[in-house]
Write an enzyme that holds these catalytic residues in place. Structure first.
Site: not given
Length: 511
Positions: A204, A275
């Site tokens: 992230h 993702d």
């Protein structure tokens, strides 16, 4: 292939899976569904919270869960009125990562707890019940299970989300989880290919690298994905990972990884989904449209977009980037058509399993979540004969900020769970900048709750300080276990409402 402009636009929209704000579909999303948008991903922000967070009592929490599930089912029904075959996806792993139970915490232990319990039939039953919950909401695709092998205990984003560090065990439990979920008529998605376990960077925030040799990757990281494919998993999510032994490009953008390794070598022919493309691991390298184009060219079939602009302009910009790449020859229309076809195939698979979803709706497995979480508890010393808590304790939680994967989940804390059984329990929460409260109250037992203390020097320091003052303290680790500490060291192997309640009941003698 000679597609018209309108056909090309619809095909490009078909491979997108954007998120959105609010608990009702915004106008732009309704319009996009009518224009061919193939998927939508739901987050906790899309689920109405009709009861306050951190509710302590069973009845109130059940009301909150039922309200949340009802609200998301109505939302999904609204989406399907615009496009009946839309692929609706969600991250519902159980344990720390839950969207449908974000307000109350998961009713189910996560993967590490299931791996420690060591019973594949239990894993299968838990996943079927998670599937029951997801199916009741009308959701097509669950971005779960994590089948990464947790090779590095310092991993900041996998940890208790993994079934463990042994590839064979991860493969067996991953396959059982997939079978259980898909028996409920919901598609599973094994993640994060080719394996996010041997990393110390959260994707992230930055691009992680797996520096292992090709031989190690073959022996350690790939077996769980092979097992998932053999179990019939309908989707695989690629990780935003750099794997130099396979390619110099991040896996999401790598044809060597997605086509050469996953498709050709492992033989996977289902849906490959990225993702979320706003994650810094890839967003720091390219603009969103370029990421989408390169991922599709590499072999991805669906582009997950966690965050969309308020009026949907970002989704249409992705569409235009994809169609522009086809017109420029950077992306073939055959590859785009193949990707869109796999999205349709997944929707058709879901449609064909209405009977399975109807059957699982009648198949409640009462008490399973607590039983599964209890099976994962481990205590040192193991010969502890009596419950260590006979009166209300002080419970100090040493709390670090959760990873972005956890999102807004607010599980019941161990102190709250103990207070349900022993009224008068006092709680305190301390972060890395804080100081311990007064621990000297005469006669009051002390419980110190930590999460991933092995990864946080400040947490270990405060724990040592607390134990110097109170060597009689009980220590509860809700993350990755470390060296035993305290008079009693209890590990739950996960942070969920189910695990908190299991720990509380064990500490108080099963009341």
């Amino acid at each position: 292939m000679g597609l018209s402009g309108g056909e090309l636009d619809r095909m490009a929209m078909a491979v997108l899976q954007p998120g959105f704000e609010g608990t009702e579909p915004p106008d732009w999303l309704r319009r996009a569904l009518g224009e061919g948008l193939g998927g939508v991903v739901l987050f906790a922000r899309n689920i109405a919270r009709n009861i306050a967070r951190n509710i302590a009592r069973d009845v109130a929490r059940d009301v909150a869960r039922n309200n949340a599930r009802g609200s998301v089912a109505a939302l999904v029904a609204d989406l399907r009125r615009e496009r009946p075959d839309v692929v609706v996806a969600v991250d519902e792993e159980g344990g720390a990562v839950t969207r449908l139970e974000a307000a109350t915490g998961s009713s189910w232990p996560g993967n590490l707890a299931l791996g420690v319990a060591g019973d594949e039939s239990l894993t299968r039953r838990v996943a079927r019940q998670i599937g029951r919950m997801v199916a009741a909401a009308g959701i097509t695709l669950d971005y779960a299970p994590v089948v990464d092998v947790n090779a590095d205990p310092r991993n900041p984003v996998i940890g208790v989300r993994s079934f463990g560090s042994d590839p064979d065990e991860v493969g067996r439990h991953g396959a059982a989880w997939i079978e259980g979920l898909q028996s409920a008529g919901v598609a599973a998605c094994a993640k994060h290919f080719p394996g996010h376990g041997d990393t110390v960077t959260d994707s992230h925030l930055a691009l992680p690298a797996v520096r292992a040799s090709r031989e190690v990757i073959e022996r350690r990281d790939l077996p769980p994905f092979r097992a998932a494919i053999a179990a019939g998993v309908r989707a695989v999510m690629c990780g935003h990972l750099l794997v130099p032994a396979v390619d110099a490009l991040p896996a999401t953008l790598s044809r060597a990884v997605l086509t050469g390794l996953l498709r050709e070598e492992l033989g996977f022919d289902g849906l490959v989904v990225t993702d979320a493309i706003e994650m810094r691991a890839v967003s720091a390298l390219h603009e969103p449209g370029e990421i989408a184009v390169r991922a599709l060219a590499a072999g991805a079939d669906a582009i997950c977009v966690g965050v969309s602009s308020a009026q949907g302009e970002s989704v249409y910009a992705l569409r235009d980037a994809i169609t522009g790449a086809v017109r420029d020859g950077r992306l073939t229309d055959e590859r785009l058509a193949e990707a869109a076809g796999r999205v349709r195939d997944l929707a058709a698979w879901y449609d064909a399993r209405a009977e399975a979803r109807a059957a699982v709706a009648r198949d409640a497995d009462e008490g399973l979540g607590l039983a599964a979480a209890t099976a994962a508890l481990r205590a040192t010393p193991a010969e502890q004969a009596a419950a260590p808590l006979t009166k209300a304790p002080l419970v100090v939680h040493l709390a670090a900020r959760p990873s972005q994967a956890v999102g807004r989940a607010t599980p019941l804390k161990v102190g709250q769970a103990i207070e349900e059984i022993l009224p008068g329990t006092a709680t305190a929460e301390v972060d890395g900048d804080g100081h311990l409260p007064d621990l000297s109250e005469a006669g009051r037992p002390l419980v110190i709750v930590v999460h991933d203390a092995v990864r946080h020097a400040w947490m270990r320091r405060l724990l040592e300080e607390a134990l110097r003052a109170r060597p009689d303290a009980v220590v509860v680790e809700t993350g990755m276990p470390g060296p035993p500490a305290g008079r009693l060291y209890l590990t739950t192997h996960g942070n969920s409402t189910a695990s908190a309640r299991a720990a509380a009941r064990w500490l108080t003698g099963g009341a």
